[in-house]
Design a protein around this motif. Structure first.
Motif, PDB file in Angstrom:
ATOM      1  N   ALA A 121       0.823  -1.208   0.000  1.00  0.00           N
ATOM      2  CA  ALA A 121       0.000   0.000   0.000  1.00  0.00           C
ATOM      3  C   ALA A 121       0.858   1.259   0.000  1.00  0.00           C
ATOM      4  O   ALA A 121       0.453   2.290  -0.541  1.00  0.00           O
ATOM      5  CB  ALA A 121      -0.946   0.000   1.202  1.00  0.00           C
ATOM      6  N   GLN A 157       1.773   1.946  -3.558  1.00  0.00           N
ATOM      7  CA  GLN A 157       0.593   2.458  -4.249  1.00  0.00           C
ATOM      8  C   GLN A 157       0.303   3.904  -3.846  1.00  0.00           C
ATOM      9  O   GLN A 157      -0.046   4.731  -4.688  1.00  0.00           O
ATOM     10  CB  GLN A 157      -0.614   1.558  -3.986  1.00  0.00           C
ATOM     11  N   ILE A 201       0.071   7.124  -6.280  1.00  0.00           N
ATOM     12  CA  ILE A 201      -1.062   8.056  -6.301  1.00  0.00           C
ATOM     13  C   ILE A 201      -0.543   9.492  -6.214  1.00  0.00           C
ATOM     14  O   ILE A 201      -0.937  10.360  -6.989  1.00  0.00           O
ATOM     15  CB  ILE A 201      -2.053   7.776  -5.142  1.00  0.00           C
ATOM     16  N   ASN A 216     -10.893   7.715  -8.334  1.00  0.00           N
ATOM     17  CA  ASN A 216     -10.311   6.482  -7.809  1.00  0.00           C
ATOM     18  C   ASN A 216     -10.286   5.408  -8.904  1.00  0.00           C
ATOM     19  O   ASN A 216      -9.296   4.691  -9.048  1.00  0.00           O
ATOM     20  CB  ASN A 216     -11.117   6.001  -6.602  1.00  0.00           C
ATOM     21  N   ALA A 238      -7.045   3.494 -10.340  1.00  0.00           N
ATOM     22  CA  ALA A 238      -6.943   2.032 -10.306  1.00  0.00           C
ATOM     23  C   ALA A 238      -6.652   1.474 -11.695  1.00  0.00           C
ATOM     24  O   ALA A 238      -5.835   0.559 -11.848  1.00  0.00           O
ATOM     25  CB  ALA A 238      -8.226   1.425  -9.743  1.00  0.00           C
ATOM     26  N   LEU A 273      -7.719   0.228  -3.574  1.00  0.00           N
ATOM     27  CA  LEU A 273      -7.197   1.581  -3.768  1.00  0.00           C
ATOM     28  C   LEU A 273      -8.035   2.609  -3.010  1.00  0.00           C
ATOM     29  O   LEU A 273      -7.497   3.601  -2.515  1.00  0.00           O
ATOM     30  CB  LEU A 273      -7.127   1.921  -5.258  1.00  0.00           C
ATOM     31  N   SER A 315      -6.508   5.536  -0.762  1.00  0.00           N
ATOM     32  CA  SER A 315      -6.799   6.953  -1.009  1.00  0.00           C
ATOM     33  C   SER A 315      -7.517   7.571   0.194  1.00  0.00           C
ATOM     34  O   SER A 315      -7.273   8.724   0.534  1.00  0.00           O
ATOM     35  CB  SER A 315      -7.588   7.145  -2.303  1.00  0.00           C
TER      36      SER A 315
END
Length: 144
Positions: free
Chosen positions: A6, A9, A13, A28, A32, A42, A46
Motif C-alpha cells: 500500500a 501504491q 497516487i 479512484n 486504479a 485503492l 486513497s
C-alpha cells in the motif's frame, strides 16, 4: 521490517497527482485503471491519504483527487505514516518471558535492551524519511 504494498501504491497516487500536465482531479477508478490495481483496495489507500490530509477529495461531475499540499511539503515519512500508522517496529508478544520464566531478571534486562535498540532504529529511520520529500523523488526521476 517490511512495508505493505500500500505504501508503494500511495507513492504512485501522489506521483500521478503531482504530474504538472494534470489539470483536473482524477477519480479512484481512473487511478486504479492506470495503476492496474483493485479499485476497492485503492479506495482504502486513497481514504488514508485523505485522512492524513495529503490529498483532497472533490465531489461532483469533475470530482476526484488532487494534492492537498505541494510535493515539497510531503515527505516519505508522511506517506508511510498515513498508510502504516505509528505502530512501533518491535512489539513484544511476551514469548521470551514465557520461555525463560525462571530467568526473569535476565529476561527483563535483555528485553529492555532489545526494545531500546529497536526504538532508536525506528527513530533514526523516521528522521531520515522526514528528510526526503516527494519533490526530491520527482526531481531525481526527471533527471535520472
Amino acid at each position: 521490517m517490511k512495508l505493505s504494498g500500500a505504501v508503494e501504491q500511495a507513492c504512485c497516487i501522489m506521483a500521478i497527482l503531482a504530474d504538472p500536465q494534470r489539470k483536473a482531479p482524477i477519480t479512484n477508478d481512473a487511478l486504479a485503471e492506470k495503476m492496474l490495481v483493485s479499485p476497492t483496495y485503492l479506495k482504502k489507500i486513497s481514504r488514508k491519504l485523505v485522512v492524513a490530509k495529503l490529498i483532497t477529495s472533490t465531489q461532483g461531475a469533475v470530482g476526484g483527487f488532487i494534492l492537498a499540499r505541494e510535493m515539497g511539503q510531503v515527505t516519505l515519512h508522511d506517506v508511510v505514516l498515513a498508510i502504516e500508522g505509528e505502530a512501533p517496529f518491535f512489539q513484544p508478544q511476551g514469548i521470551v518471558e514465557r520461555v525463560f520464566a525462571s530467568r526473569s531478571r535476565q529476561v527483563e534486562i535483555g528485553m529492555t535492551m532489545i526494545e531500546k535498540v529497536f526504538s532508536e532504529a525506528q527513530e533514526k529511520w523516521n528522521e531520515y524519511l522526514k528528510t526526503v520529500t516527494l519533490a526530491d523523488v520527482v526531481k531525481e526521476v526527471m533527471h535520472g
